[in-house]
Motif scaffolding. Structure first.
Motif, mmCIF file in Angstrom:
data_model
loop_
_atom_site.group_PDB
_atom_site.id
_atom_site.type_symbol
_atom_site.label_atom_id
_atom_site.label_comp_id
_atom_site.label_asym_id
_atom_site.label_seq_id
_atom_site.Cartn_x
_atom_site.Cartn_y
_atom_site.Cartn_z
ATOM 1 N N SER A 1 0.840 -1.204 0.000
ATOM 2 C CA SER A 1 0.000 0.000 0.000
ATOM 3 C C SER A 1 0.875 1.254 0.000
ATOM 4 N N PRO A 2 0.317 2.412 -0.366
ATOM 5 C CA PRO A 2 -1.109 2.643 -0.634
ATOM 6 C C PRO A 2 -1.479 2.330 -2.076
ATOM 7 N N TYR A 3 -2.771 2.092 -2.289
ATOM 8 C CA TYR A 3 -3.293 1.736 -3.598
ATOM 9 C C TYR A 3 -4.170 2.859 -4.152
ATOM 10 N N ASP A 4 -4.151 2.987 -5.468
ATOM 11 C CA ASP A 4 -5.047 3.950 -6.114
ATOM 12 C C ASP A 4 -6.497 3.468 -6.042
ATOM 13 N N VAL A 5 -6.671 2.165 -6.193
ATOM 14 C CA VAL A 5 -8.008 1.567 -6.211
ATOM 15 C C VAL A 5 -7.975 0.248 -5.458
ATOM 16 N N ILE A 6 -9.040 -0.028 -4.713
ATOM 17 C CA ILE A 6 -9.245 -1.338 -4.095
ATOM 18 C C ILE A 6 -10.575 -1.888 -4.586
ATOM 19 N N VAL A 7 -10.560 -3.125 -5.048
ATOM 20 C CA VAL A 7 -11.782 -3.805 -5.502
ATOM 21 C C VAL A 7 -12.017 -4.993 -4.579
ATOM 22 N N ILE A 8 -13.163 -5.019 -3.929
ATOM 23 C CA ILE A 8 -13.536 -6.163 -3.104
ATOM 24 C C ILE A 8 -14.492 -7.014 -3.928
ATOM 25 N N SER A 9 -14.066 -8.209 -4.281
ATOM 26 C CA SER A 9 -14.817 -9.048 -5.224
ATOM 27 C C SER A 9 -15.843 -9.926 -4.518
ATOM 28 N N GLY A 10 -16.842 -9.288 -3.980
ATOM 29 C CA GLY A 10 -17.926 -9.926 -3.259
ATOM 30 C C GLY A 10 -18.634 -8.846 -2.470
ATOM 31 N N SER A 11 -19.727 -9.189 -1.828
ATOM 32 C CA SER A 11 -20.427 -8.168 -1.054
ATOM 33 C C SER A 11 -19.919 -8.147 0.381
ATOM 34 N N VAL A 12 -20.138 -7.020 1.043
ATOM 35 C CA VAL A 12 -19.672 -6.829 2.414
ATOM 36 C C VAL A 12 -20.763 -6.139 3.214
ATOM 37 N N ALA A 13 -20.767 -6.396 4.527
ATOM 38 C CA ALA A 13 -21.671 -5.662 5.404
ATOM 39 C C ALA A 13 -21.069 -4.314 5.771
#
Length: 217
Positions: free
Chosen positions: A142-154
């Protein structure tokens, strides 16, 4: 089966019709063979407009949902992207067409092996797959320009949003279990985190990101 035609139909009927206009995203979906990333018995339905089970509790995101999230993320060719929960590597391969570097984190060693083999087979050389806890992200790069979470989250843990650069973007699907989920764009400005709902969506929850039970007397 004519996978080339099936892939073209997916782009025309699922992605373009849902207001995805980014040419780089469309081109990536046209080029990456989704059938490579699913179990062999599911290859014939690789391009349907549904999430597909690839391992216990793990799914490939519906193509439309993934495309709309990536468009909202505004990924540029010089960006470094963290993908949380890469599964068999399909979304990583899509991201590889959009960003400079992709760091993909996966805690299932079987999926790490599959994803690595799939990306090697396709000649993808700008994705690094790391083994580790999904909810920890990957702070080391890190740090990242973009983070993609490949699923749903609460909810998105603070330790993950902390891995964004200033002005960085995170995309995922919020699903608290009591209503239809929402594709969201999370943006970091200093210590402030803003979340904007961008479309309605539903996808299974990524393990570890479930709603935590609240304490009651």
């Amino acid at each position: 089966m004519d996978f080339t035609t099936a892939r073209r139909n997916m782009v025309e009927n699922q992605i373009r019709t849902n207001r995805v206009t980014n040419s780089a995203i469309i081109r990536a979906f046209e080029e990456v063979p989704r059938e490579v990333f699913v179990p062999q018995n599911l290859a014939s339905i690789a391009y349907i407009d549904e999430q597909l089970l690839v391992a216990k509790g793990r799914y490939l995101l519906e193509p439309m949902v993934l495309a709309m999230l990536l468009q909202a993320a505004r990924i540029g060719p010089s960006d470094v992207v963290l993908e949380i929960g890469c599964g068999t590597g399909y979304s990583s391969a899509i991201l590889a067409n959009l960003a400079s570097t992709v760091v993909a984190i996966e805690e299932d060693e079987g999926l790490v092996k599959q994803a690595t083999e799939n990306l090697i087979e396709l000649g993808v050389d700008n994705v690094a797959i790391m083994t580790g806890s999904l909810t920890a992200g990957y702070k080391k790069q890190s740090p990242y320009d973009v983070i993609v979470i490949s699923g749903s989250v609460a909810e998105v843990p603070e330790n993950i949003t902390a891995q964004l650069i200033e002005g960085g973007r995170l995309v995922t699907v919020f699903n608290k279990g009591d209503s239809l989920g929402k594709g969201v764009l999370v943006t970091k400005f200093g210590s402030a985190i803003s979340a904007n709902e961008i479309f309605e969506a539903w996808t299974p929850t990524l393990p570890g990101f479930e709603k935590q039970p609240s304490f009651a007397f």
